[in-house]
Structure formats: structure tokens, C-alpha cells
Design a protein around this motif. Structure first.
Motif, PDB file in Angstrom:
ATOM      1  N   SER A   6       1.215   7.564   0.427  1.00  0.00           N
ATOM      2  CA  SER A   6       0.209   6.512   0.597  1.00  0.00           C
ATOM      3  C   SER A   6      -1.180   7.085   0.848  1.00  0.00           C
ATOM      4  CB  SER A   6       0.593   5.587   1.752  1.00  0.00           C
ATOM      5  OG  SER A   6       0.581   6.285   2.993  1.00  0.00           O
ATOM      6  N   ARG A 463       2.889  -7.249  -7.872  1.00  0.00           N
ATOM      7  CA  ARG A 463       2.278  -6.128  -7.160  1.00  0.00           C
ATOM      8  C   ARG A 463       3.151  -5.830  -5.942  1.00  0.00           C
ATOM      9  NH1 ARG A 463       0.107  -6.179 -11.267  1.00  0.00           N
ATOM     10  NH2 ARG A 463      -2.113  -6.008 -11.796  1.00  0.00           N
ATOM     11  N   GLU A 464       3.159  -4.574  -5.541  1.00  0.00           N
ATOM     12  CA  GLU A 464       3.960  -4.119  -4.398  1.00  0.00           C
ATOM     13  C   GLU A 464       5.431  -4.513  -4.562  1.00  0.00           C
ATOM     14  OE1 GLU A 464       1.963  -4.041  -0.443  1.00  0.00           O
ATOM     15  OE2 GLU A 464       0.619  -5.502  -1.405  1.00  0.00           O
ATOM     16  N   GLU A 465       5.885  -4.448  -5.800  1.00  0.00           N
ATOM     17  CA  GLU A 465       7.274  -4.763  -6.125  1.00  0.00           C
ATOM     18  C   GLU A 465       7.632  -4.004  -7.400  1.00  0.00           C
ATOM     19  OE1 GLU A 465       9.639  -8.618  -7.915  1.00  0.00           O
ATOM     20  OE2 GLU A 465       8.146  -8.973  -6.334  1.00  0.00           O
ATOM     21  N   TYR A 508       5.587   0.517 -10.341  1.00  0.00           N
ATOM     22  CA  TYR A 508       5.219  -0.105  -9.066  1.00  0.00           C
ATOM     23  C   TYR A 508       3.722   0.098  -8.855  1.00  0.00           C
ATOM     24  CZ  TYR A 508       5.027  -0.668  -3.923  1.00  0.00           C
ATOM     25  OH  TYR A 508       4.724  -1.058  -2.634  1.00  0.00           O
ATOM     26  N   ASP A 510       0.871  -0.163  -5.899  1.00  0.00           N
ATOM     27  CA  ASP A 510       0.771  -0.330  -4.443  1.00  0.00           C
ATOM     28  C   ASP A 510      -0.419  -1.213  -4.066  1.00  0.00           C
ATOM     29  OD1 ASP A 510      -1.557   1.233  -4.380  1.00  0.00           O
ATOM     30  OD2 ASP A 510      -0.611   2.951  -3.416  1.00  0.00           O
ATOM     31  N   ALA A 511      -0.602  -1.408  -2.773  1.00  0.00           N
ATOM     32  CA  ALA A 511      -1.631  -2.329  -2.281  1.00  0.00           C
ATOM     33  C   ALA A 511      -3.036  -1.873  -2.654  1.00  0.00           C
ATOM     34  CB  ALA A 511      -1.517  -2.459  -0.759  1.00  0.00           C
TER      35      ALA A 511
END
Length: 651
Positions: A6, A463-465, A508, A510-511
Motif C-alpha cells: 500500500s 473498485r477495491e474488489e 484489482y 485500490d483506493a
């Protein structure tokens, strides 16, 4: 909480951004940010694919009159309508006749240390000689030519000679057995095959001529077999069919006219590895392949004329032609290596970097995991000082391996340009640009002009999935169908969602908008109704210091639907034990949750891989489940590893 994927690991400084090739493109088009660039290139695709060849300096024999035409349907989009050009003209002829004539075009090193180096003018003359003899043999535009060669210098000349006269090249992996070679030659209908008397791998000779003879015997269309002789030793010979390389080359002329090819005329058939069923011949055109590859190496890898570009690959994998075409288009220097990455010592590739002052270096994550086992004792820091960009492709990264590559090889100053696409688009759907920060293991975002999304089962963006990687708009390098099998092409990519390319990868976002891959969707494990990619489990296992490589598969389970079974290769200082197996299960649970707890963690000394170091999970699963027929083994470079996989019930 910040994790190892991250956090941002690399940020470009102002000088890198100012000098980047893509920055020049952005200035020319009044684009102020990375985000605006990606948005415009992926939504205004007709504008982008029109502006791109002009910005790159593609030379046309006849200018195109229309960028794209979808009248026959999105899967059959026509690009650069009315235009003619040639890949070899753009990659070689124009450089050999200009200021780059005496610049090194190619450096090739064999496993036994033999070196070959040619300038652009010398390479152009050699290509013309080969092309003129091919024409003399009656090879015409549109006819197919097989290339079953080791990664030696003349693999480049043969590829470019085919494209120069408009022949369709069929590059074939040098590690394939005769049946796999013959399947591709028969499907393509090749009349001419190039090979060598032998190749080298870990100090052992691979008798390619004998293998090529077997393949030719199964391919009635083959009339000529040209053999690059590396020694004077006697080899089997068929009078009237076989031709010695030196004689073949000597009979050519130093000048040969280059064919002007329609934009969408085929240049290459790149066959998939044939992991299930008949190999698929993806069809790539002169305009589509050239413009896509030139874009990626020029903008995503920021290649300058002073760069020396190396990728650990084979001519039969997409990355072989991709490297050759992209680097030569921009006037850089291609560096080839024939042989194993860790032979005769584990630092062979790092010696290669130092010896040839390689500036852009590409490899697969699995190959890095293999080299990590030897540690860094053999790596001399000064030896890697020429590097400025690292590349990777082929599969998802695990954090430990990514950080090792970034810190030990790139010394934290080189961005890891992690790309992903495939043979079917001779390029990338996802690819970073060096003007924006990078997170570990990420692919940053969409490639320029590639309108990609992550969709769920219902075909909705998420998103985020984890979801399916899809392309919602066409691109010029998408395969022109499968050779002689258009229905299979439509079924493979366009059948799930009409007008949308389903690539078959899990992805995927991410945020923060950074993209990650989670492996092939057909490798997905479904435990109690929940899907998980094997790469996630493998990455968790490799967080433990004992594990140097791992593979995860799903096996039938009467309660959960599927259960997770893992195979781990341990570092040299660790020994298999029941206690360690249980400890590794706990590591997966701690990182991913109880639902992803492996049913078993089994220890093996090696995992079956392709020559490009991708783990072949389908073989592991078939062996573990005791399948009587393991299917096509031609892509496996270490079949002995299959036999070491324990069968279920005997573990």
C-alpha cells in the motif's frame, strides 16, 4: 495501516519527468497530468491512435485515410484504413540509411560466451541478403515462414527478413518438442523453416536440427529447411530440402526491396502455448503490432537511442519479437542472451548487465524468485550502475520478491515497470509510466490508449474488489482473429459481454487508483462460494522466510466445493517438516483470513515452469489429482518437476 504493497516505493524526480518521452507528447497536446493523459487516451481513442503514430515518427508508404472502421463489428475493427507501411522499414531501413547507420543495433551473447555485434547498416545488409534468397525460393507476401531458433543473433535477421518481403513469421519456442513445433507449422501452412544445428542450455547441447527434422516429417507443407551451422560436426541432412546457412547467406544480394504492406496485413502468427487443446494462432498486423510495441517501449519504457534493452525471453514468446521491434524502431540497441539465467553461476545475468552496459532490463517474477535463492553475495554494486529502468511481466509479484528486485538490483533508484497484456494483443493492457509514483507489485494503471476496466460477474465496474480485466474499446494490436478459426476467437474473447474483450485475468484497483493483478481467472479457486486467486495465497506463503517459491491450486471438496492445496519450495537452509507445514498454514490465515486456510502445504524441490519461468498450475493440479493424461507438456521446460509432485492420497 500501511502494508508492503500500500505504500509508495518509488517517485520520479523532476529531471526524470522533464526528460521522459511521454512528457514531450503531453506538451504537444496540452495535457497537464498523468490522470488527464490516461483519461483522454482511453476515452478519445480515435484521437489518440491518430496522434500516436505521428508523435512516434512512424513512416508510411501510403498515408492512411481513416483511423478506424467498425462496420464489420468491434471484434473486427479495421485500423489505419488505406495506409501501407512495413515493420522492417521502420525498424531498420530508415536507420541504416540515416544518422544511426553506424550505431550498434544488436549485441548477442551465447551461453558459452560467443559475442556478435552489428551496427544498423551491417544488420540491414544481412537482412537484405536473407530476404533476397527467400524471394528466390518463391516465398511471397502472405506466405508463412517458421522460425525455430535459439536466441542467437540471426534470429533477429530472419524475423526482419520475413517482415521485409511481406512473409508472415511464425516464431516458435526453441524448447518445444517436435510435435508442438509441427502443430504450429501445419496450422500456419509454412513452406520454409529456419533452425540451427543446436542450442545451448545449462552447458548441454539441444539438437535442434534433429528435432526440426522430426517436426518437418509431420508437416507436409515444408519444402525448405535452412540450418544455421554453429559447428562443423556431421548432422542429419536431406539433400534437396536442407540448406546450409553460410551458403544460403552468400547467395543473397546486399540490397532487397521492402514490400509496402496494407496496415492490417499479417506480419506474424504468435501461437499460445497450447496449455489446453489446439494452440491458438494469434494474428498480428504490420500497423497494429508496430504502433503498439513502439508506443510501449518508447513511452512506458522511455527508451532513448543511447539505451541498451534486454529481456530474458525466447523468440517464441511474445516478448522476443516485442523487444526486437520496439527497441529497433526507436534506434536503441537490443541485447540477446541464449542460455539459462543462472549458468554457469547465479550471477550470469548481472555479469551480462555489466559487460554490455544494459540500461533497461526485463525479467519475470518467477525468475527473480529463483535468483533470490542465491542471495546478493555475487552481485557487485558497480556492475549494475548502468541500469535505469527495470521491467517485469508474466505473472503477479509477491511483495518479498518485488522488494528484492527493486532494492538489490535497482538499488531503489530504478522504477519497476511491471506490464501485463499477452500474446493476443502483442502488448499490454496495463503498464506504468515513469512520470508517476509506483507502489510495490502494482501495474500503476491502464496502458496508453487501452480502455480497460475491472468488472464483476454482472458486468459492472468495481473498485477495491477483485474482478475481471476487460477492454471496453478495441485497440489496433488486438489479434486479427485466430488463424483459420474466427469462431474460436469470438468465443474466447467476445462471447461473455458483447463488444467487450474479456481478457481472462483477475485485477484489482485500490483506493488510490493503483492497479494489481491476481492471476488468471481460469486459475481461480472457489472456496465455499468465494473466489480467490492463487497468486494471493502464494504471496502470503512467500512472506515466510523459508519459502522461495510456491504454487496454490484448488481441488474438489465435498463440503466447500474446492479446498486449497499448496506446494512450497524451501530455501536451502530450511528442511521440510510437519511443524513447518502447519506454520505456513497459519501464515496464510494471519494474512488472508481463516477462509483461505490451505488444506495442505506440501514440500517439493521444484515446480514445473515454462522457459519464461511461469509456473504451470494446471500440470500441478492434474498430477496431484492423478490424471491419466496431463495434456500438452510442450511448454514445460523442466518436466522432471512434474514427477516430483505427490499424488492425492499419497502425500
Amino acid at each position: 495501516m500501511m502494508t508492503r504493497t500500500s505504500q509508495v516505493a518509488w517517485r520520479p524526480d523532476q529531471q526524470i519527468v522533464a526528460q521522459a518521452n511521454i512528457t514531450r507528447f503531453m506538451r504537444e497536446h496540452g495535457i497537464a497530468s498523468y490522470e488527464e493523459l490516461i483519461r483522454r487516451s482511453t476515452t478519445e481513442i480515435e484521437w489518440f491512435w491518430d496522434a500516436l503514430p505521428r508523435a512516434l515518427g512512424v513512416e508510411w508508404c501510403t498515408p492512411y485515410t481513416r483511423v478506424m472502421d467498425t462496420a464489420s463489428g468491434i471484434p473486427w475493427t479495421e485500423w489505419y484504413v488505406g495506409g501501407t507501411l512495413n515493420i522492417t522499414h521502420n525498424c531498420l531501413d530508415r536507420h541504416a540509411g540515416g544518422v544511426a547507420a553506424d550505431r550498434p543495433a544488436l549485441i548477442a551473447e551465447t551461453e558459452d560466451g560467443q559475442l556478435t555485434s552489428w551496427t544498423y547498416s551491417a544488420l540491414a545488409e544481412r537482412v537484405s541478403r536473407i530476404a533476397s534468397v527467400m524471394r528466390g525460393l518463391g516465398i511471397r507476401r502472405g506466405e508463412t515462414v517458421g522460425i525455430y531458433m535459439p536466441m542467437i543473433a540471426d534470429v533477429v535477421t530472419i524475423l526482419l527478413a520475413c517482415l521485409k518481403i511481406g512473409a508472415v513469421a511464425i516464431p516458435i519456442f526453441s524448447g518445444f518438442a517436435p510435435r508442438a513445433v509441427a502443430e504450429r507449422l501445419r496450422d500456419g501452412g509454412a513452406r520454409l523453416l529456419f533452425t540451427a544445428d543446436y542450442g545451448l542450455r545449462r552447458g548441454r547441447r539441444i539438437e535442434l536440427k534433429a528435432l526440426a527434422d522430426e517436426a518437418a516429417a509431420m508437416t507436409p507443407s515444408i519444402k525448405h529447411l535452412v540450418v544455421c551451422r554453429r559447428s562443423d560436426e556431421a548432422i542429419p541432412w536431406m539433400v534437396g530440402r536442407d540448406m546450409a546457412w553460410d551458403e544460403f547467406l552468400a547467395s543473397g544480394t546486399p540490397m532487397c526491396e521492402t514490400e509496402a504492406m496494407a496496415s492490417m496485413e499479417p506480419a506474424m502468427l504468435l501461437y499460445t502455448s497450447g496449455t489446453t487443446g489446439k494452440p491458438k494462432g494469434t494474428v498480428h498486423s504490420h500497423a497494429g503490432a508496430l504502433i503498439q510495441v513502439a508506443k510501449e517501449i518508447g513511452y512506458h519504457f522511455d527508451l532513448k537511442t543511447s539505451d541498451r534493452f534486454f529481456w530474458l525471453t525466447d523468440i517464441g514468446w511474445m516478448m522476443g519479437p516485442w523487444m526486437i521491434i520496439g527497441c529497433l524502431f526507436h534506434g536503441g540497441t537490443v541485447v540477446l542472451y541464449e542460455g539459462a539465467p543462472d549458468y554457469p553461476t547465479a550471477d550470469r545475468l548481472w555479469q551480462l548487465v555489466a559487460r554490455h552496459h544494459i540500461t533497461i532490463f526485463g525479467i519475470s517474477p518467477t525468475a527473480i524468485r529463483m535468483l533470490m535463492r542465491e542471495g546478493v553475495d555475487r552481485i557487485t554494486r558497480g556492475a549494475l550502475s548502468s541500469l535505469r529502468i527495470l521491467g517485469s511481466t508474466g505473472e503477479p509479484w509477491d511483495p518479498e520478491s518485488w522488494w528484492w528486485y527493486f532494492e538489490q538490483i535497482g538499488q531503489r533508484r530504478c522504477p519497476v515497470v511491471n506490464i501485463s497484456g499477452g500474446t493476443d494483443i502483442i502488448g499490454c493492457f496495463l503498464a506504468p509510466l515513469i512520470i508517476k509514483e509506483l507502489k510495490p507489485c502494482s501495474l500503476q494503471g491502464p496502458g496508453l490508449g487501452m480502455a480497460v476496466e475491472v468488472w464483476n460477474e454482472a458486468g459492472q465496474p468495481v473498485r477495491e474488489e477483485v474482478g475481471y480485466l476487460v477492454a471496453t474499446r478495441p485497440a489496433p494490436s488486438m489479434t486479427r482473429g485466430f488463424w483459420k478459426d474466427p469462431d474460436r476467437y469470438l468465443d474466447a474473447y467476445w462471447s461473455r459481454w458483447p463488444g467487450v474483450w474479456n481478457h481472462g485475468d483477475w485485477a484489482y484497483i485500490d483506493a488510490d487508483g493503483h492497479w494489481f493483478l491476481h492471476g488468471r481467472a481460469d486459475d481461480t479457486i472457489k472456496v465455499a462460494g468465494r473466489r480467490i486467486g492463487p497468486a494471493e495465497i502464494e504471496g502470503a506463503l512467500m512472506e515466510h522466510p523459508a519459502v522461495s517459491e510456491a504454487a496454490a491450486i484448488g481441488v474438489p471438496d465435498p463440503i466447500k466445493g474446492e479446498a486449497i492445496v499448496c506446494f512450497a519450495v524451501l530455501g536451502r537452509q530450511y528442511a521440510p517438516s510437519i511443524e513447518l507445514s502447519e506454520e505456513l498454514k497459519r501464515v496464510v490465515v494471519s494474512l488472508l483470513g481463516k477462509g483461505d486456510r490451505p488444506e495442505q502445504v506440501l514440500f517439493v524441490t521444484d515446480l514445473p515452469k515454462t522457459r519464461s519461468a511461469k509456473i504451470i498450475r494446471r500440470l500441478i493440479r492434474a498430477r496431484y489429482l492423478g490424471a491419466a493424461d496431463l495434456g500438452d507438456l510442450s511448454s514445460c521446460q523442466n518436466p522432471e518437476a512434474i514427477g516430483a509432485i505427490p499424488s492425492r492420497g499419497r502425500t
